[in-house]
Scaffold this active site. Structure first.
Site, mmCIF file in Angstrom:
data_model
loop_
_atom_site.group_PDB
_atom_site.id
_atom_site.type_symbol
_atom_site.label_atom_id
_atom_site.label_comp_id
_atom_site.label_asym_id
_atom_site.label_seq_id
_atom_site.Cartn_x
_atom_site.Cartn_y
_atom_site.Cartn_z
ATOM 1 N N ASN A 87 23.336 49.993 -23.585
ATOM 2 C CA ASN A 87 23.324 49.122 -22.517
ATOM 3 C C ASN A 87 24.514 48.534 -21.378
ATOM 4 O O ASN A 87 24.138 48.413 -20.384
ATOM 5 C CB ASN A 87 22.716 47.529 -23.237
ATOM 6 C CG ASN A 87 22.955 46.544 -22.144
ATOM 7 O OD1 ASN A 87 22.020 46.167 -21.438
ATOM 8 N ND2 ASN A 87 24.066 45.954 -22.439
ATOM 9 N N TYR A 152 26.116 55.148 -9.392
ATOM 10 C CA TYR A 152 25.347 54.491 -10.460
ATOM 11 C C TYR A 152 24.033 55.043 -10.219
ATOM 12 O O TYR A 152 23.332 55.311 -11.243
ATOM 13 C CB TYR A 152 25.429 53.057 -9.632
ATOM 14 C CG TYR A 152 24.524 51.951 -10.744
ATOM 15 C CD1 TYR A 152 25.208 51.279 -11.641
ATOM 16 C CD2 TYR A 152 23.088 51.716 -10.491
ATOM 17 C CE1 TYR A 152 24.472 50.294 -12.470
ATOM 18 C CE2 TYR A 152 22.474 50.844 -11.225
ATOM 19 C CZ TYR A 152 23.281 50.185 -12.197
ATOM 20 O OH TYR A 152 22.565 49.354 -12.952
ATOM 21 N N THR A 187 22.432 38.673 -13.885
ATOM 22 C CA THR A 187 23.446 38.933 -14.854
ATOM 23 C C THR A 187 25.002 38.942 -14.267
ATOM 24 O O THR A 187 24.985 38.609 -13.003
ATOM 25 C CB THR A 187 23.363 40.141 -15.784
ATOM 26 O OG1 THR A 187 23.714 41.450 -14.625
ATOM 27 C CG2 THR A 187 22.051 40.442 -16.289
HETATM 28 N N1 LIG Z 1 21.478 43.269 -13.496
HETATM 29 C C1 LIG Z 1 20.742 43.997 -13.024
HETATM 30 O O1 LIG Z 1 20.027 43.838 -12.063
HETATM 31 C C2 LIG Z 1 20.474 45.323 -13.744
HETATM 32 C C3 LIG Z 1 19.437 46.224 -13.332
HETATM 33 C C4 LIG Z 1 19.163 47.418 -13.844
HETATM 34 C C5 LIG Z 1 19.734 47.889 -14.714
HETATM 35 N N2 LIG Z 1 21.043 47.398 -15.047
HETATM 36 C C6 LIG Z 1 21.851 47.890 -16.137
HETATM 37 O O2 LIG Z 1 21.683 46.637 -17.489
HETATM 38 C C7 LIG Z 1 22.861 47.159 -18.257
HETATM 39 C C8 LIG Z 1 23.322 45.785 -18.836
HETATM 40 O O3 LIG Z 1 24.090 45.146 -17.625
HETATM 41 P P1 LIG Z 1 23.925 43.720 -17.149
HETATM 42 O O4 LIG Z 1 23.299 43.440 -15.726
HETATM 43 O O5 LIG Z 1 23.597 42.775 -18.427
HETATM 44 O O6 LIG Z 1 25.439 43.409 -16.743
HETATM 45 P P2 LIG Z 1 26.831 42.514 -17.513
HETATM 46 O O7 LIG Z 1 27.890 42.868 -16.414
HETATM 47 O O8 LIG Z 1 26.232 41.097 -17.496
HETATM 48 O O9 LIG Z 1 26.976 43.160 -19.006
HETATM 49 C C9 LIG Z 1 27.489 44.382 -19.141
HETATM 50 C C10 LIG Z 1 28.406 44.395 -20.293
HETATM 51 O O10 LIG Z 1 28.724 45.794 -20.250
HETATM 52 C C11 LIG Z 1 30.029 45.633 -20.815
HETATM 53 N N3 LIG Z 1 30.853 46.789 -20.726
HETATM 54 C C12 LIG Z 1 31.321 47.379 -19.496
HETATM 55 N N4 LIG Z 1 32.137 48.545 -19.659
HETATM 56 C C13 LIG Z 1 31.991 48.848 -20.799
HETATM 57 C C14 LIG Z 1 32.284 49.970 -21.691
HETATM 58 N N5 LIG Z 1 33.253 50.777 -21.195
HETATM 59 N N6 LIG Z 1 32.074 49.948 -23.080
HETATM 60 C C15 LIG Z 1 31.463 48.950 -23.511
HETATM 61 N N7 LIG Z 1 30.800 47.721 -23.107
HETATM 62 C C16 LIG Z 1 31.077 47.777 -21.481
HETATM 63 C C17 LIG Z 1 30.475 44.652 -20.059
HETATM 64 O O11 LIG Z 1 31.750 44.052 -20.544
HETATM 65 C C18 LIG Z 1 29.467 43.510 -20.200
HETATM 66 O O12 LIG Z 1 29.583 42.793 -21.442
HETATM 67 C C19 LIG Z 1 23.713 48.115 -17.584
HETATM 68 O O13 LIG Z 1 23.419 49.193 -17.949
HETATM 69 C C20 LIG Z 1 23.184 47.792 -15.946
HETATM 70 O O14 LIG Z 1 23.351 49.081 -15.333
HETATM 71 C C21 LIG Z 1 21.079 45.987 -14.568
#
Ligand SMILES: NC(=O)c1ccc[n+]([C@@H]2O[C@H](COP(=O)([O-])OP(=O)(O)OC[C@H]3O[C@@H](n4cnc5c(N)ncnc54)[C@H](O)[C@@H]3O)[C@@H](O)[C@H]2O)c1
Length: 260
Positions: A87, A152, A187
């Site tokens: 994630n 991305y 998020t």
């Molecule tokens: N928020 C959106 O709209 C959205 C949409 C589609 C996909 N995503 C994907 O969902 C996933 C979760 O993201 P989110 O939206 O909850 O964001 P977020 O920023 O709230 O959480 C992401 C987490 O990943 C951690 N992280 C970053 N780099 C890291 C590393 N090198 N090693 C370990 N942990 C690390 C951060 O510290 C954070 O806690 C991601 O893969 C993101 O690409 C998010």
């Protein structure tokens, strides 16, 4: 009876956002959860609030040595690994013709290499456990394109393809691998400064009102419930597949008459 009784889940990037929602939901459904992240304080606080079903492990997903240590620590805490949610994520934006190679590689390392290392590191313990479920968090940007985040988009398409390739290789070990493709979710992603969070979410609301037939932004808990389905035995016949939760955003576009 919880839907995840007996499961042991590693969740990367679990200190915040969707990973946090997944950790809370999974523990409430009976799983033991390794909360893994580089944000140690938030991850530890989350793990403590969940209680004895959780443990915090520092894990930078770009580091193979840390994946090996995280898997060892999870097995030592909870006896096995049956579930992995890849994630962790970051995003950096610029037009592709202005994006630095360093920025491109930083995002690719976390999103794409991190997923490769995560999948690789759990195959042995999952095989020993008699099987498992790996859930790779891609995005709608693994289905279509979006401006100004080429690293991305490239990595999220890669995650979708890697999910299919890897799923074929471990199906005979009873390990299933699927990808989740969230739309816009509330998020911290790409929000550097906490004080910008409300404004960013307001921007998302405007964007989804225009783009998604459901007309709203998604909540982390809505993605966690999809991950729960893929983690538990209710999804027993699904592997190498993509599961979309985007309020209908990628379903199509309006007919010309609709905007007349
Ligand atoms: N928020 C959106 O709209 C959205 C949409 C589609 C996909 N995503 C994907 O969902 C996933 C979760 O993201 P989110 O939206 O909850 O964001 P977020 O920023 O709230 O959480 C992401 C987490 O990943 C951690 N992280 C970053 N780099 C890291 C590393 N090198 N090693 C370990 N942990 C690390 C951060 O510290 C954070 O806690 C991601 O893969 C993101 O690409 C998010």
């Amino acid at each position: 009876m919880g839907r995840l009784d007996g499961k042991v889940a590693i969740i990367s990037g679990a200190s915040r956002g969707m990973g946090k929602a997944e950790a809370i939901l999974f523990a409430s459904e009976g799983a033991k959860v390794a909360v893994c992240d580089i944000r140690d304080d938030e991850g530890k606080a989350l793990s403590e609030s969940i209680g004895s079903s959780a443990t915090y492990i520092h894990l930078d997903v770009t580091r193979e040595d840390q994946w090996i240590a995280a898997v060892e620590a999870t097995v030592s805490a909870f006896g096995s690994v049956t579930t992995l949610i890849n994630n962790a994520g970051i995003a950096e934006s610029a037009p592709f013709y202005e994006m630095s190679l360093e920025s491109y590689q930083r995002v690719t390392d976390v999103l794409q290499t991190g997923v490769f290392l995560g999948m690789k590191s759990v195959v042995a313990p999952m095989t020993a456990a008699g099987g498992g479920s790996i859930i790779n968090i891609s995005s709608i940007d693994g289905l279509i394109g979006m401006d100004n985040i080429i690293s991305y988009v490239g990595a999220k398409w890669a995650v979708r393809g890697m999910t299919k390739a890897a799923a074929r290789e471990v199906a005979d070990r009873n390990i299933r691998i699927n990808s989740i493709h969230p739309g816009f979710i509330y998020t911290h992603l790409a929000v550097e400064d906490e004080s910008h969070l409300a404004a960013t979410h307001a921007l998302l609301d405007k964007h989804t009102a225009n783009l998604a037939p459901m007309g709203r932004t998604g909540k982390p808990e809505e993605i966690a419930k999809l991950a729960l389905f893929l983690a538990c035995d209710e999804s027993s016949y699904s592997t190498g597949s993509e599961f979309v939760a985007d309020g209908g955003l990628t379903s199509g576009y309006p007919s010309p008459g609709a905007s007349a």
